[in-house]
Design a protein around this motif. Structure first.
Motif, PDB file in Angstrom:
ATOM      1  N   PRO A 107      -2.390  -6.975  -5.037  1.00 10.57           N
ATOM      2  CA  PRO A 107      -1.045  -7.513  -5.238  1.00 10.57           C
ATOM      3  C   PRO A 107      -0.485  -8.022  -3.919  1.00 10.57           C
ATOM      4  O   PRO A 107      -0.824  -7.523  -2.861  1.00 10.57           O
ATOM      5  N   GLY A 108       0.353  -9.033  -4.001  1.00 16.03           N
ATOM      6  CA  GLY A 108       0.958  -9.610  -2.809  1.00 16.03           C
ATOM      7  C   GLY A 108       0.889 -11.126  -2.839  1.00 16.03           C
ATOM      8  O   GLY A 108       0.771 -11.738  -3.883  1.00 16.03           O
ATOM      9  N   GLY A 109       0.975 -11.723  -1.664  1.00  8.40           N
ATOM     10  CA  GLY A 109       0.827 -13.161  -1.551  1.00  8.40           C
ATOM     11  C   GLY A 109       2.113 -13.950  -1.458  1.00  8.40           C
ATOM     12  O   GLY A 109       2.085 -15.130  -1.129  1.00  8.40           O
ATOM     13  N   THR A 110       3.257 -13.326  -1.757  1.00  8.90           N
ATOM     14  CA  THR A 110       4.570 -13.913  -1.527  1.00  8.90           C
ATOM     15  C   THR A 110       5.451 -12.793  -0.975  1.00  8.90           C
ATOM     16  O   THR A 110       5.114 -11.613  -1.119  1.00  8.90           O
ATOM     17  N   PRO A 111       6.590 -13.116  -0.362  1.00  8.17           N
ATOM     18  CA  PRO A 111       7.440 -12.028   0.162  1.00  8.17           C
ATOM     19  C   PRO A 111       7.819 -10.994  -0.896  1.00  8.17           C
ATOM     20  O   PRO A 111       7.732  -9.783  -0.642  1.00  8.17           O
ATOM     21  N   LEU A 112       8.208 -11.447  -2.092  1.00 12.23           N
ATOM     22  CA  LEU A 112       8.577 -10.496  -3.137  1.00 12.23           C
ATOM     23  C   LEU A 112       7.358  -9.716  -3.618  1.00 12.23           C
ATOM     24  O   LEU A 112       7.404  -8.490  -3.795  1.00 12.23           O
ATOM     25  N   ILE A 137       6.388  -5.588  -3.782  1.00  8.34           N
ATOM     26  CA  ILE A 137       5.828  -4.874  -4.926  1.00  8.34           C
ATOM     27  C   ILE A 137       4.541  -4.170  -4.513  1.00  8.34           C
ATOM     28  O   ILE A 137       4.269  -3.038  -4.950  1.00  8.34           O
ATOM     29  N   ARG A 138       3.735  -4.817  -3.659  1.00  8.39           N
ATOM     30  CA  ARG A 138       2.516  -4.184  -3.155  1.00  8.39           C
ATOM     31  C   ARG A 138       2.836  -2.860  -2.467  1.00  8.39           C
ATOM     32  O   ARG A 138       2.150  -1.850  -2.670  1.00  8.39           O
ATOM     33  N   ASP A 139       3.893  -2.855  -1.644  1.00  2.00           N
ATOM     34  CA  ASP A 139       4.293  -1.620  -0.974  1.00  2.00           C
ATOM     35  C   ASP A 139       4.610  -0.525  -1.983  1.00  2.00           C
ATOM     36  O   ASP A 139       4.224   0.636  -1.804  1.00  2.00           O
ATOM     37  N   LEU A 140       5.320  -0.885  -3.033  1.00  5.51           N
ATOM     38  CA  LEU A 140       5.636   0.094  -4.070  1.00  5.51           C
ATOM     39  C   LEU A 140       4.379   0.621  -4.741  1.00  5.51           C
ATOM     40  O   LEU A 140       4.221   1.821  -4.967  1.00  5.51           O
ATOM     41  N   LEU A 141       3.454  -0.278  -5.044  1.00  2.00           N
ATOM     42  CA  LEU A 141       2.238   0.110  -5.766  1.00  2.00           C
ATOM     43  C   LEU A 141       1.334   0.994  -4.929  1.00  2.00           C
ATOM     44  O   LEU A 141       0.679   1.904  -5.460  1.00  2.00           O
ATOM     45  N   LEU A 142       1.262   0.726  -3.629  1.00  2.00           N
ATOM     46  CA  LEU A 142       0.360   1.498  -2.778  1.00  2.00           C
ATOM     47  C   LEU A 142       1.060   2.698  -2.144  1.00  2.00           C
ATOM     48  O   LEU A 142       0.513   3.361  -1.284  1.00  2.00           O
ATOM     49  N   ASN A 143       2.295   2.955  -2.637  1.00  2.00           N
ATOM     50  CA  ASN A 143       3.048   4.144  -2.242  1.00  2.00           C
ATOM     51  C   ASN A 143       3.417   4.148  -0.771  1.00  2.00           C
ATOM     52  O   ASN A 143       3.430   5.180  -0.109  1.00  2.00           O
ATOM     53  N   PRO A 182       3.971   5.524  -9.153  1.00  2.00           N
ATOM     54  CA  PRO A 182       4.226   4.864 -10.434  1.00  2.00           C
ATOM     55  C   PRO A 182       3.342   5.439 -11.532  1.00  2.00           C
ATOM     56  O   PRO A 182       2.194   5.827 -11.287  1.00  2.00           O
ATOM     57  N   SER A 183       3.866   5.481 -12.737  1.00  2.00           N
ATOM     58  CA  SER A 183       3.056   5.855 -13.891  1.00  2.00           C
ATOM     59  C   SER A 183       2.045   4.750 -14.157  1.00  2.00           C
ATOM     60  O   SER A 183       2.138   3.652 -13.602  1.00  2.00           O
ATOM     61  N   ALA A 184       1.074   5.027 -15.032  1.00  3.45           N
ATOM     62  CA  ALA A 184       0.052   4.022 -15.345  1.00  3.45           C
ATOM     63  C   ALA A 184       0.684   2.752 -15.907  1.00  3.45           C
ATOM     64  O   ALA A 184       0.300   1.636 -15.526  1.00  3.45           O
ATOM     65  N   ASP A 185       1.657   2.909 -16.807  1.00  2.59           N
ATOM     66  CA  ASP A 185       2.315   1.734 -17.387  1.00  2.59           C
ATOM     67  C   ASP A 185       3.108   0.975 -16.324  1.00  2.59           C
ATOM     68  O   ASP A 185       3.122  -0.262 -16.304  1.00  2.59           O
ATOM     69  N   THR A 186       3.787   1.727 -15.459  1.00  2.56           N
ATOM     70  CA  THR A 186       4.557   1.083 -14.398  1.00  2.56           C
ATOM     71  C   THR A 186       3.633   0.323 -13.459  1.00  2.56           C
ATOM     72  O   THR A 186       3.931  -0.815 -13.059  1.00  2.56           O
ATOM     73  N   GLU A 187       2.510   0.928 -13.116  1.00  2.52           N
ATOM     74  CA  GLU A 187       1.540   0.259 -12.246  1.00  2.52           C
ATOM     75  C   GLU A 187       1.087  -1.064 -12.860  1.00  2.52           C
ATOM     76  O   GLU A 187       1.041  -2.095 -12.173  1.00  2.52           O
ATOM     77  N   LEU A 188       0.750  -1.041 -14.146  1.00  4.85           N
ATOM     78  CA  LEU A 188       0.296  -2.257 -14.820  1.00  4.85           C
ATOM     79  C   LEU A 188       1.371  -3.336 -14.784  1.00  4.85           C
ATOM     80  O   LEU A 188       1.098  -4.501 -14.444  1.00  4.85           O
ATOM     81  N   LEU A 230       3.997  -3.627 -12.804  1.00  7.64           N
ATOM     82  CA  LEU A 230       4.263  -4.098 -11.447  1.00  7.64           C
ATOM     83  C   LEU A 230       3.170  -5.046 -10.975  1.00  7.64           C
ATOM     84  O   LEU A 230       3.445  -6.039 -10.284  1.00  7.64           O
ATOM     85  N   MET A 231       1.925  -4.750 -11.329  1.00  4.23           N
ATOM     86  CA  MET A 231       0.825  -5.656 -10.977  1.00  4.23           C
ATOM     87  C   MET A 231       1.065  -7.041 -11.569  1.00  4.23           C
ATOM     88  O   MET A 231       0.890  -8.059 -10.891  1.00  4.23           O
ATOM     89  N   PHE A 232       1.470  -7.086 -12.815  1.00  6.07           N
ATOM     90  CA  PHE A 232       1.698  -8.384 -13.448  1.00  6.07           C
ATOM     91  C   PHE A 232       2.971  -9.046 -12.940  1.00  6.07           C
ATOM     92  O   PHE A 232       3.042 -10.283 -12.892  1.00  6.07           O
ATOM     93  N   ALA A 233       3.961  -8.264 -12.539  1.00  9.69           N
ATOM     94  CA  ALA A 233       5.156  -8.859 -11.941  1.00  9.69           C
ATOM     95  C   ALA A 233       4.791  -9.559 -10.631  1.00  9.69           C
ATOM     96  O   ALA A 233       5.202 -10.698 -10.371  1.00  9.69           O
ATOM     97  N   ALA A 234       3.998  -8.881  -9.792  1.00 10.38           N
ATOM     98  CA  ALA A 234       3.559  -9.497  -8.538  1.00 10.38           C
ATOM     99  C   ALA A 234       2.691 -10.719  -8.811  1.00 10.38           C
ATOM    100  O   ALA A 234       2.799 -11.747  -8.135  1.00 10.38           O
ATOM    101  N   ARG A 235       1.823 -10.611  -9.810  1.00  9.83           N
ATOM    102  CA  ARG A 235       0.913 -11.721 -10.148  1.00  9.83           C
ATOM    103  C   ARG A 235       1.700 -12.926 -10.655  1.00  9.83           C
ATOM    104  O   ARG A 235       1.392 -14.080 -10.298  1.00  9.83           O
TER     105      ARG A 235
END
Length: 217
Positions: A44-49, A53-59, A70-76, A78-83
């Motif tokens: 995840p990453g590639g833009t400032p926002l 999100i990457r920081d949140l995902l990698l704790n 993040p829970s499993a659903d939250t992780e999923l 957030l991954m798609f939000a970043a994507r």
């Protein structure tokens, strides 16, 4: 909604310690020698926002504050939000102006990590892929390495992030899912033996890219 295949979008997939960063640099050099503009990014990453999100995902603490994993659903999600942000802000504009894009991971990673390894619903991931992402790579290079070898490499680089710290069985599920996806989409995927030394791995990857380029109209 069907997915749009983007010939100039190349993605690198694989488990931890597969050597994606080094291979990405070799692919970029190959394209630039041919006179192409190349945009390289990561997930995840590639833009400032998306990087936030990457920081949140990698704790990683953000703004001085800790947060719960993040829970499993939250992780999923957030991954798609970043994507989604990466696709709209970086990938599509680059493709529209004629550039090549190389991404260190893309949607296949969600099928492997959040789907197979975390137990997420592949059908829901497919829906998110169609509705939120809308595109698929023209070429995906799967850098395949045995899990113990990859983890030894990855953990030798320093402290593991939240996902890198998962147990070995988790990464065996990731690897199996990647290989299954590669077998199911042989026209898009090329499997590279990433257990070899990095020069040999890069040579394999560059050869696949050149073959893909030569086959384009």
């Amino acid at each position: 909604m069907s997915l749009q295949a983007c010939a100039r979008l190349v993605t690198l997939e694989g488990g931890e310690g597969a050597g994606k960063s080094t291979v990405l640099a070799a692919l970029r050099a190959t394209l630039e020698v041919r006179g192409h503009e190349v945009v390289c990014t990561r997930e995840p990453g590639g833009t400032p926002l998306a990087e936030q999100i990457r920081d949140l995902l990698l704790n990683t603490p953000t703004g001085g504050a800790q947060h719960e994993p993040p829970s499993a659903d939250t992780e999923l999600l957030l991954m798609f939000a970043a994507r989604a942000q990466l696709v709209r802000e970086t990938i599509l504009p680059a493709l529209q102006r004629g550039a090549w894009v190389i991404s260190d991971r893309f949607t296949d990673a969600s099928y492997a990590y959040q789907g197979a390894a975390r137990g997420g619903d592949a059908g829901f991931i497919s829906t998110l892929e169609r509705q939120v992402v809308g595109i698929t790579p023209g070429l995906t290079l799967l850098l395949d390495v045995p899990v113990p070898v990859g983890l030894k490499r990855a953990r030798g680089r320093g402290a593991a992030d939240r996902i890198e710290g998962e147990h070995e069985v988790f990464f065996e599920r990731v690897r199996a899912a990647y290989l299954q996806r590669a077998a199911g989409e042989p026209r898009r995927f090329r499997v590279v033996d990433a257990s070899l030394d990095i020069d040999a791995v890069s040579t394999q990857a560059v050869a696949h890219l050149q073959a893909h380029m030569d086959a384009l109209p």
